[in-house]
Design a protein around this motif. Structure first.
Motif, PDB file in Angstrom:
ATOM      1  N   GLU A 184     -10.025 -15.697 -43.844  1.00 53.78           N
ATOM      2  CA  GLU A 184     -10.748 -16.012 -42.607  1.00 53.78           C
ATOM      3  C   GLU A 184     -11.410 -17.387 -42.673  1.00 53.78           C
ATOM      4  O   GLU A 184     -11.410 -18.136 -41.691  1.00 53.78           O
ATOM      5  N   ASP A 185     -11.959 -17.737 -43.839  1.00 51.38           N
ATOM      6  CA  ASP A 185     -12.623 -19.034 -43.969  1.00 51.38           C
ATOM      7  C   ASP A 185     -11.636 -20.186 -43.768  1.00 51.38           C
ATOM      8  O   ASP A 185     -11.979 -21.222 -43.222  1.00 51.38           O
ATOM      9  N   ARG A 186     -10.400 -19.984 -44.219  1.00 52.67           N
ATOM     10  CA  ARG A 186      -9.397 -21.039 -44.077  1.00 52.67           C
ATOM     11  C   ARG A 186      -8.999 -21.190 -42.601  1.00 52.67           C
ATOM     12  O   ARG A 186      -8.776 -22.294 -42.116  1.00 52.67           O
ATOM     13  N   VAL A 187      -8.897 -20.070 -41.897  1.00 52.47           N
ATOM     14  CA  VAL A 187      -8.610 -20.130 -40.459  1.00 52.47           C
ATOM     15  C   VAL A 187      -9.692 -20.935 -39.745  1.00 52.47           C
ATOM     16  O   VAL A 187      -9.396 -21.821 -38.934  1.00 52.47           O
ATOM     17  N   VAL A 188     -10.944 -20.644 -40.071  1.00 48.94           N
ATOM     18  CA  VAL A 188     -12.058 -21.356 -39.426  1.00 48.94           C
ATOM     19  C   VAL A 188     -11.963 -22.848 -39.714  1.00 48.94           C
ATOM     20  O   VAL A 188     -12.110 -23.685 -38.825  1.00 48.94           O
ATOM     21  N   GLU A 189     -11.678 -23.186 -40.963  1.00 48.01           N
ATOM     22  CA  GLU A 189     -11.602 -24.587 -41.357  1.00 48.01           C
ATOM     23  C   GLU A 189     -10.484 -25.317 -40.596  1.00 48.01           C
ATOM     24  O   GLU A 189     -10.677 -26.427 -40.085  1.00 48.01           O
ATOM     25  N   VAL A 190      -9.317 -24.682 -40.508  1.00 46.47           N
ATOM     26  CA  VAL A 190      -8.175 -25.316 -39.824  1.00 46.47           C
ATOM     27  C   VAL A 190      -8.468 -25.474 -38.337  1.00 46.47           C
ATOM     28  O   VAL A 190      -8.154 -26.514 -37.743  1.00 46.47           O
ATOM     29  N   VAL A 191      -9.094 -24.460 -37.734  1.00 45.01           N
ATOM     30  CA  VAL A 191      -9.400 -24.554 -36.304  1.00 45.01           C
ATOM     31  C   VAL A 191     -10.423 -25.664 -36.057  1.00 45.01           C
ATOM     32  O   VAL A 191     -10.273 -26.449 -35.107  1.00 45.01           O
ATOM     33  N   LEU A 192     -11.426 -25.770 -36.911  1.00 38.46           N
ATOM     34  CA  LEU A 192     -12.426 -26.832 -36.723  1.00 38.46           C
ATOM     35  C   LEU A 192     -11.784 -28.214 -36.855  1.00 38.46           C
ATOM     36  O   LEU A 192     -12.120 -29.127 -36.095  1.00 38.46           O
ATOM     37  N   GLN A 193     -10.849 -28.344 -37.787  1.00 33.46           N
ATOM     38  CA  GLN A 193     -10.137 -29.621 -37.919  1.00 33.46           C
ATOM     39  C   GLN A 193      -9.297 -29.892 -36.678  1.00 33.46           C
ATOM     40  O   GLN A 193      -9.215 -31.024 -36.192  1.00 33.46           O
ATOM     41  N   HIS A 194      -8.643 -28.852 -36.175  1.00 34.95           N
ATOM     42  CA  HIS A 194      -7.829 -28.992 -34.968  1.00 34.95           C
ATOM     43  C   HIS A 194      -8.696 -29.407 -33.778  1.00 34.95           C
ATOM     44  O   HIS A 194      -8.313 -30.292 -33.013  1.00 34.95           O
ATOM     45  N   VAL A 195      -9.830 -28.771 -33.626  1.00 35.35           N
ATOM     46  CA  VAL A 195     -10.704 -29.088 -32.491  1.00 35.35           C
ATOM     47  C   VAL A 195     -11.185 -30.534 -32.584  1.00 35.35           C
ATOM     48  O   VAL A 195     -11.159 -31.270 -31.589  1.00 35.35           O
ATOM     49  N   SER A 196     -11.586 -30.963 -33.767  1.00 32.40           N
ATOM     50  CA  SER A 196     -12.101 -32.329 -33.876  1.00 32.40           C
ATOM     51  C   SER A 196     -10.994 -33.352 -33.646  1.00 32.40           C
ATOM     52  O   SER A 196     -11.239 -34.436 -33.121  1.00 32.40           O
ATOM     53  N   ALA A 197      -9.743 -33.001 -34.002  1.00 36.86           N
ATOM     54  CA  ALA A 197      -8.633 -33.936 -33.824  1.00 36.86           C
ATOM     55  C   ALA A 197      -8.092 -33.929 -32.399  1.00 36.86           C
ATOM     56  O   ALA A 197      -7.700 -34.970 -31.874  1.00 36.86           O
ATOM     57  N   THR A 198      -8.062 -32.760 -31.769  1.00 44.00           N
ATOM     58  CA  THR A 198      -7.336 -32.584 -30.504  1.00 44.00           C
ATOM     59  C   THR A 198      -8.256 -32.374 -29.316  1.00 44.00           C
ATOM     60  O   THR A 198      -7.909 -32.705 -28.191  1.00 44.00           O
ATOM     61  N   HIS A 199      -9.421 -31.788 -29.564  1.00 46.15           N
ATOM     62  CA  HIS A 199     -10.367 -31.498 -28.473  1.00 46.15           C
ATOM     63  C   HIS A 199     -11.755 -32.039 -28.821  1.00 46.15           C
ATOM     64  O   HIS A 199     -12.717 -31.266 -28.955  1.00 46.15           O
ATOM     65  N   PRO A 200     -11.853 -33.360 -28.993  1.00 43.39           N
ATOM     66  CA  PRO A 200     -13.142 -33.923 -29.440  1.00 43.39           C
ATOM     67  C   PRO A 200     -14.295 -33.612 -28.482  1.00 43.39           C
ATOM     68  O   PRO A 200     -15.450 -33.555 -28.917  1.00 43.39           O
ATOM     69  N   ASP A 201     -13.970 -33.349 -27.225  1.00 45.78           N
ATOM     70  CA  ASP A 201     -15.023 -32.999 -26.263  1.00 45.78           C
ATOM     71  C   ASP A 201     -15.617 -31.627 -26.526  1.00 45.78           C
ATOM     72  O   ASP A 201     -16.688 -31.297 -26.006  1.00 45.78           O
ATOM     73  N   LEU A 202     -14.938 -30.799 -27.313  1.00 47.19           N
ATOM     74  CA  LEU A 202     -15.412 -29.436 -27.582  1.00 47.19           C
ATOM     75  C   LEU A 202     -16.148 -29.304 -28.909  1.00 47.19           C
ATOM     76  O   LEU A 202     -16.702 -28.243 -29.216  1.00 47.19           O
ATOM     77  N   VAL A 203     -16.148 -30.385 -29.700  1.00 46.01           N
ATOM     78  CA  VAL A 203     -16.677 -30.285 -31.060  1.00 46.01           C
ATOM     79  C   VAL A 203     -18.119 -29.756 -31.089  1.00 46.01           C
ATOM     80  O   VAL A 203     -18.476 -28.949 -31.942  1.00 46.01           O
TER      81      VAL A 203
END
Ligand SMILES: [Zn+2]
Length: 52
Positions: free
Chosen positions: A17-36
């Protein structure tokens, strides 16, 4: 297996679960910077679905 599906179609699956959270946070910062600011680790945990 833990899964998160992003609204854009990006999917993360991992047993850890921790790895999922980490990957999603990286995805959000890369792809959805407005949602960070809104997407915290606790929010991402709320998105996790348990799939076979
Ligand atoms: Zn996305």
């Amino acid at each position: 297996m833990n899964q998160v599906l992003c609204e854009c179609g990006f999917a993360v699956r991992d047993d850890d679960e921790d790895r999922v959270v980490e990957v999603v946070l990286q995805h959000v910062s890369a792809t959805h910077p407005d949602l960070v600011e809104d997407v915290t680790p606790a929010v991402v945990r709320g998105w996790i679905e348990v799939v076979p």
